[in-house]
Design an enzyme around this catalytic site. Structure first.
Site, PDB file in Angstrom:
ATOM      1  N   TRP A  22       0.859  -1.155   0.000  1.00  0.00           N
ATOM      2  CA  TRP A  22       0.000   0.000   0.000  1.00  0.00           C
ATOM      3  C   TRP A  22       0.907   1.220   0.000  1.00  0.00           C
ATOM      4  CZ3 TRP A  22      -5.017  -1.133  -0.411  1.00  0.00           C
ATOM      5  CH2 TRP A  22      -5.529  -2.283   0.180  1.00  0.00           C
ATOM      6  N   HIS A  27      -0.761   2.393   4.494  1.00  0.00           N
ATOM      7  CA  HIS A  27      -0.105   1.879   5.696  1.00  0.00           C
ATOM      8  C   HIS A  27      -0.412   2.736   6.919  1.00  0.00           C
ATOM      9  CE1 HIS A  27       2.195  -1.568   4.374  1.00  0.00           C
ATOM     10  NE2 HIS A  27       2.423  -0.940   3.235  1.00  0.00           N
ATOM     11  N   ASP A  75       9.369   0.122   3.850  1.00  0.00           N
ATOM     12  CA  ASP A  75       9.491   0.504   2.437  1.00  0.00           C
ATOM     13  C   ASP A  75      10.592   1.538   2.236  1.00  0.00           C
ATOM     14  OD1 ASP A  75       7.616  -1.126   1.303  1.00  0.00           O
ATOM     15  OD2 ASP A  75       6.012   0.366   1.271  1.00  0.00           O
ATOM     16  N   ARG A  78      13.968  -0.098   2.297  1.00  0.00           N
ATOM     17  CA  ARG A  78      14.125  -1.393   1.645  1.00  0.00           C
ATOM     18  C   ARG A  78      15.392  -1.468   0.804  1.00  0.00           C
ATOM     19  NH1 ARG A  78       9.815   0.979  -1.389  1.00  0.00           N
ATOM     20  NH2 ARG A  78      10.447   1.305  -3.544  1.00  0.00           N
ATOM     21  N   HIS A  88       7.872  -8.886   1.701  1.00  0.00           N
ATOM     22  CA  HIS A  88       6.696  -8.027   1.558  1.00  0.00           C
ATOM     23  C   HIS A  88       5.544  -8.705   0.817  1.00  0.00           C
ATOM     24  CE1 HIS A  88       8.589  -3.968   2.607  1.00  0.00           C
ATOM     25  NE2 HIS A  88       9.611  -4.797   2.617  1.00  0.00           N
ATOM     26  N   HIS A 150       4.297  -3.113   9.269  1.00  0.00           N
ATOM     27  CA  HIS A 150       4.275  -2.977   7.809  1.00  0.00           C
ATOM     28  C   HIS A 150       3.757  -4.252   7.117  1.00  0.00           C
ATOM     29  CE1 HIS A 150       5.494  -1.002   4.094  1.00  0.00           C
ATOM     30  NE2 HIS A 150       5.795  -2.212   3.669  1.00  0.00           N
ATOM     31  N   ASP A 154       0.873  -5.156   4.244  1.00  0.00           N
ATOM     32  CA  ASP A 154       1.111  -5.819   2.957  1.00  0.00           C
ATOM     33  C   ASP A 154       0.245  -7.072   2.787  1.00  0.00           C
ATOM     34  OD1 ASP A 154       2.939  -3.901   2.294  1.00  0.00           O
ATOM     35  OD2 ASP A 154       4.714  -5.156   2.610  1.00  0.00           O
ATOM     36  N   HIS A 160      -0.239  -8.293  -3.274  1.00  0.00           N
ATOM     37  CA  HIS A 160       0.971  -8.818  -2.636  1.00  0.00           C
ATOM     38  C   HIS A 160       0.886 -10.316  -2.424  1.00  0.00           C
ATOM     39  CE1 HIS A 160       3.533  -5.346  -1.327  1.00  0.00           C
ATOM     40  NE2 HIS A 160       2.540  -4.806  -2.012  1.00  0.00           N
ATOM     41  N   HIS A 183      -1.003  -2.460  -9.962  1.00  0.00           N
ATOM     42  CA  HIS A 183      -0.485  -2.444  -8.598  1.00  0.00           C
ATOM     43  C   HIS A 183      -0.595  -1.036  -7.987  1.00  0.00           C
ATOM     44  CE1 HIS A 183       2.022  -4.456  -5.472  1.00  0.00           C
ATOM     45  NE2 HIS A 183       2.222  -3.193  -5.140  1.00  0.00           N
ATOM     46  N   ASP A 187      -2.423   0.259  -4.744  1.00  0.00           N
ATOM     47  CA  ASP A 187      -1.551   0.841  -3.742  1.00  0.00           C
ATOM     48  C   ASP A 187      -2.046   2.188  -3.253  1.00  0.00           C
ATOM     49  OD1 ASP A 187       0.661  -0.269  -2.745  1.00  0.00           O
ATOM     50  OD2 ASP A 187       2.066   0.776  -4.049  1.00  0.00           O
TER      51      ASP A 187
END
Ligand SMILES: *[C@@H]1O[C@H](CO)[C@@H](O)[C@H](O)[C@H]1NC(C)=O
Ligand SMILES: *[C@@H]1O[C@H](CO)[C@@H](O)[C@H](O)[C@H]1NC(C)=O
Length: 384
Positions: A22, A27, A75, A78, A88, A150, A154, A160, A183, A187
């Site tokens: 997201w 999130h 994120d 990452r 994730h 997190h 996800d 995901h 996506h 998201d």
């Protein structure tokens, strides 16, 4: 109106083709809903564990401390933690929504053992349990908790849970005439539209102190009020108690599959298809597989438009590859690019909005996250 930091984050996250999760708003909304359900006695423990220092979370610790500012840490960092990127999401082999939804099929899961969001959630939860027993240090607990906040988000993002086309990142579509991909749509763009179109009456506080205390003066406060008022307290109020519950240890192994799927998979195996990895079992408190299964099924029900596999958008017709607008060596004219499917339509977005699918996922995610945190740290509070 003041342009709040979360608003800026929302726009940033919906303009880059994010391969993860997201967007920031999703999130943060999930974390804010979780905050409402935290047992007051565990909040100090969580504040102690979480490191809000600028290096770590690019934010300062809010008072009282709040889960939302650190919900996107996994994120943001990452690139520094490449090893964590497979944690994730999860990809069942042979899964191909919208035609075939397998979670998993006979061949199991793609990737390497332990490297997926289902195992990631169990892993970081068990690290936090270690910490409550004094068997893990504070630094480990800080990271594990940020990952947990997190990853629970996800897990509730249907894209995901499928490996098709990198979770829809490679599927170009249109949203109000602009090119994006499936996506990114899930998201951030669906959420951004929901925030923009929330009825005005939600700008007033609700008569629920726990809800109001968790809100932080962001542009999505009204949206959260709507999720709670219309969804959690009304539409889904009967189901909410089930959202927490886990059946006794469900194995995340091959489920029931139809005869034709079996035939296809046997054929793939005979023709040299690799067997996938296994995923560890759910526990009776933390059951990401059990939670994820109906979310994954949404990929076949609402997420992947069937038209993406039908002419003229997909299937049958061959189009030029991306950016191949040149004449070829033999001087033939460039092949046409495929038309893109518009998804801000009553048939697609309208159904998602009317059924409150996205709102339900955000609520489930937040409430389940709070359930895990209460389970972990109430035990701790009781002991000390
Ligand atoms: C969690 O993951 C780490 C890193 O992959 C691994 O070393 C550790 O053994 C895992 N812990 C559990 C409890 O699964
Ligand atoms: C806000 O208005 C909608 C109708 O647009 C209504 O369904 C809802 O109950 C109202 N919410 C509150 C909190 O009054």
């Amino acid at each position: 109106m003041r342009l709040s930091r979360p608003l800026a984050a929302l726009f940033i996250s919906s303009s880059i083709p994010a391969a993860y999760a997201w967007g920031a708003a999703g999130h943060e909304i999930i974390a804010t809903i979780a905050q409402m359900y935290l047992h007051p006695s565990i909040v100090p423990t969580i504040c102690d564990i979480l490191d809000y220092s600028p290096d770590d979370a690019t934010t300062t610790q809010p008072q009282p401390c709040h889960l939302a500012p650190i919900s996107t840490w996994a994120d943001k960092f990452r690139f520094k933690m490449r090893w964590s990127s497979a944690l994730h999401y999860v990809g069942p082999l042979d899964d191909h929504p919208s035609q075939t939804c397998l979670f998993p099929g006979e061949r199991g899961w793609a990737g390497s053992r332990g490297g997926n969001v289902l195992d990631g959630i169990k892993n970081v939860t068990s690290l936090l349990e270690d910490w409550t027993r004094g068997e893990a240090n504070d630094g480990t607990a800080n990271e594990a908790l940020k990952f947990l906040i997190h990853f629970m988000g996800d897990l509730h993002m249907p894209l995901h849970l499928t490996g098709r086309d990198r979770g829809g990142n490679s599927d170009k579509v249109l949203w109000s005439g602009r090119q994006t991909n499936l996506h990114s749509l899930w998201d951030g763009l669906l959420i951004a539209k929901a925030i923009r179109t929330v009825p005005r009456n939600y700008s007033r506080p609700l008569p629920y102190p726990d809800v109001e205390h968790a809100l932080r003066g962001t542009i999505y406060d009204s949206y959260i009020r709507r999720i709670m008022w219309e969804g959690v307290f009304q539409k889904w109020s009967d189901q909410v108690p089930e959202w927490f519950s886990c059946p006794e240890a469900t194995p995340a192994s091959a489920g029931e599959i139809g005869i034709w799927q079996q035939v296809v998979m046997n054929w793939k195996r005979l023709s040299g298809g690799k067997q996938g990895v296994e995923i560890g079992p759910d526990t009776d408190v933390v059951c990401p597989y059990h939670w994820a299964k109906p979310i994954h099924a949404l990929n076949c029900d609402v997420v992947w438009p069937k038209e993406l596999d039908e002419p003229p958008y997909g299937g049958g017709i061959k189009f030029a590859d991306e950016d191949d607008g040149e004449e070829d060596a033999a001087g033939r004219p460039p092949k046409p690019h495929p038309p893109l499917l518009e998804l801000d339509t009553p048939k697609y977005a309208g159904v998602i909005e009317d059924t409150m699918v996205v709102e339900k996922l955000l609520a489930q995610s937040g409430i389940r996250l709070a359930g895990i945190l209460n389970y972990l740290f109430l035990k701790d509070a009781a002991r000390s």
